[in-house]
Design an enzyme around this catalytic site. Structure first.
Site, mmCIF file in Angstrom:
data_model
loop_
_atom_site.group_PDB
_atom_site.id
_atom_site.type_symbol
_atom_site.label_atom_id
_atom_site.label_comp_id
_atom_site.label_asym_id
_atom_site.label_seq_id
_atom_site.Cartn_x
_atom_site.Cartn_y
_atom_site.Cartn_z
ATOM 1 N N THR A 42 -5.026 7.576 -5.403
ATOM 2 C CA THR A 42 -5.209 7.686 -3.952
ATOM 3 C C THR A 42 -4.303 8.780 -3.384
ATOM 4 O O THR A 42 -4.713 9.558 -2.519
ATOM 5 C CB THR A 42 -4.927 6.331 -3.275
ATOM 6 O OG1 THR A 42 -5.878 5.392 -3.766
ATOM 7 C CG2 THR A 42 -5.059 6.406 -1.769
ATOM 8 N N GLU A 81 0.836 -1.219 0.000
ATOM 9 C CA GLU A 81 0.000 0.000 0.000
ATOM 10 C C GLU A 81 0.861 1.255 0.000
ATOM 11 O O GLU A 81 0.524 2.264 -0.597
ATOM 12 C CB GLU A 81 -0.936 0.010 1.213
ATOM 13 C CG GLU A 81 -2.082 -0.981 1.133
ATOM 14 C CD GLU A 81 -3.101 -0.634 0.053
ATOM 15 O OE1 GLU A 81 -2.701 -0.345 -1.088
ATOM 16 O OE2 GLU A 81 -4.309 -0.673 0.344
HETATM 17 N N1 HSE Z 1 -8.470 4.951 3.384
HETATM 18 C C1 HSE Z 1 -7.829 5.126 2.122
HETATM 19 C C2 HSE Z 1 -8.175 6.506 1.582
HETATM 20 C C3 HSE Z 1 -8.277 4.062 1.180
HETATM 21 O O1 HSE Z 1 -9.357 6.837 1.580
HETATM 22 O O2 HSE Z 1 -7.280 7.227 1.164
HETATM 23 C C4 HSE Z 1 -7.662 4.159 -0.180
HETATM 24 O O3 HSE Z 1 -8.151 3.095 -0.952
#
Ligand code: HSE
Length: 305
Positions: free
Chosen positions: A180, A128
């Site tokens: 993201t 990640e």
């Molecule tokens: N919690 C993370 C965000 C998930 O919202 O940035 C990304 O998939």
């Protein structure tokens, strides 16, 4: 065992109010991954899809997760990983988590399951980090454990799998890409106490709603006063989709992960189908290509084929 094939499911992170701490696993879509013993020590990665993802382990999310695991082994294994990615990268459906979690799950199986689920989450978070620049576990955890999960803390890791009633989930993926890292960068760094209180109430309500199987409470708690108002500007048609889906009977919903996918939860399958129709109507009228899924909560997570 020298070869394993698995399915690694899409996930919805945040669940509207629970930024970085709540997530759930979907029955569909899912990636298919095969890990087998290779000819020489080290890791080789092959893609069967057209997404053009990197194959060098350091820059590949599955690779980075496996390298983190390899550092804790006494000798370097020979691994050949083949990925058939059905979850589009940048969709907000946990594509990177599916790769990272799937890879470490498969490797652990080849190693005779010497690592715990917490270890696997820890390794997968390195993937990640490659994908979004930060470690977060709200996609990885439901992918590995299935169902609805709460990440109370990542340092130290403290994970809770929540019980949940039967739920139907409709997802629309407008075919635009939201990275993201970009969707995180635009967020405000400070939160007003008034907003925080509202968010805490919703998170607690959502957790209680899942555990008590109270669909109405789940619906009322799917409200985000902090992240959604900022991120929704990146998603054309967001407000209209949300409003029309709730009018069609959805319990509630919002941005899936960091977007651009939007999800809605429904109590009945028929409602989930009606919600899909509303989603399609909006994006057809806006002239934006889109893909929809009507699916269910996946209580198992990754499965061996
Ligand atoms: N919690 C993370 C965000 C998930 O919202 O940035 C990304 O998939």
């Amino acid at each position: 065992m020298n070869k394993i094939s698995i399915t690694s499911p899409a996930t919805i992170a945040n669940l509207v109010c629970g930024f970085d701490i709540l997530g759930l696993a979907l029955e569909e879509p899912y990636d298919i991954m095969t890990l087998e013993t290779g000819d020489r020590p080290g890791l080789e990665i092959f893609h069967l899809d057209e997404h053009g993802l990197p194959t060098d382990p350091e820059n590949n999310v599955a690779g980075a997760a496996l390298l983190a695991m390899m550092e804790e082994l006494d000798s370097i294994p020979s691994w050949k990983l083949t990925i058939d990615k059905k979850i589009k990268p940048g969709s907000g459906l946990g594509s990177s988590a599916a790769s990272a979690a799937g890879a470490v799950f498969a490797a652990n199986a080849l190693l005779g399951n010497c690592f715990s689920k917490d270890d696997l989450i820890r390794f997968a978070m390195f993937g990640e980090k490659v994908a979004s620049g930060v470690k977060h576990a709200d996609n990885i955890t439901p992918c590995l454990l299935g169902g609805v999960t709460l990440i109370r803390s990542i340092h130290p890791l403290d994970i809770v799998k929540l019980s949940a009633p039967e739920l139907f989930i409709t997802v629309v993926h407008p075919q635009i890409e939201v990275r993201t890292s970009d969707a995180r960068q635009i967020l405000k760094k400070d939160v007003q106490l008034k907003q925080a209180i509202k968010q805490w109430g919703n998170i607690a309500g959502l957790v209680a709603g899942f555990m008590q199987g109270d669909h109405a409470l789940i619906g009322r708690s799917l409200e985000d006063v902090i992240i959604e108002p900022v991120r929704s500007i990146l998603i054309p048609g967001f407000d209209e989709v949300k409003q029309n889906c709730i009018a069609a009977g959805a319990l509630g919903g919002g941005i899936s992960g960091s977007g651009p996918s939007i999800f809605m939860l429904s109590k009945q399958k028929e409602t989930a189908a009606a919600v899909e129709t509303e989603m399609k109507k909006v994006y057809t009228r806006l002239g934006i290509a889109h893909k929809t899924y009507v699916t269910m909560l996946n209580s198992e997570g990754i499965r061996t084929l």
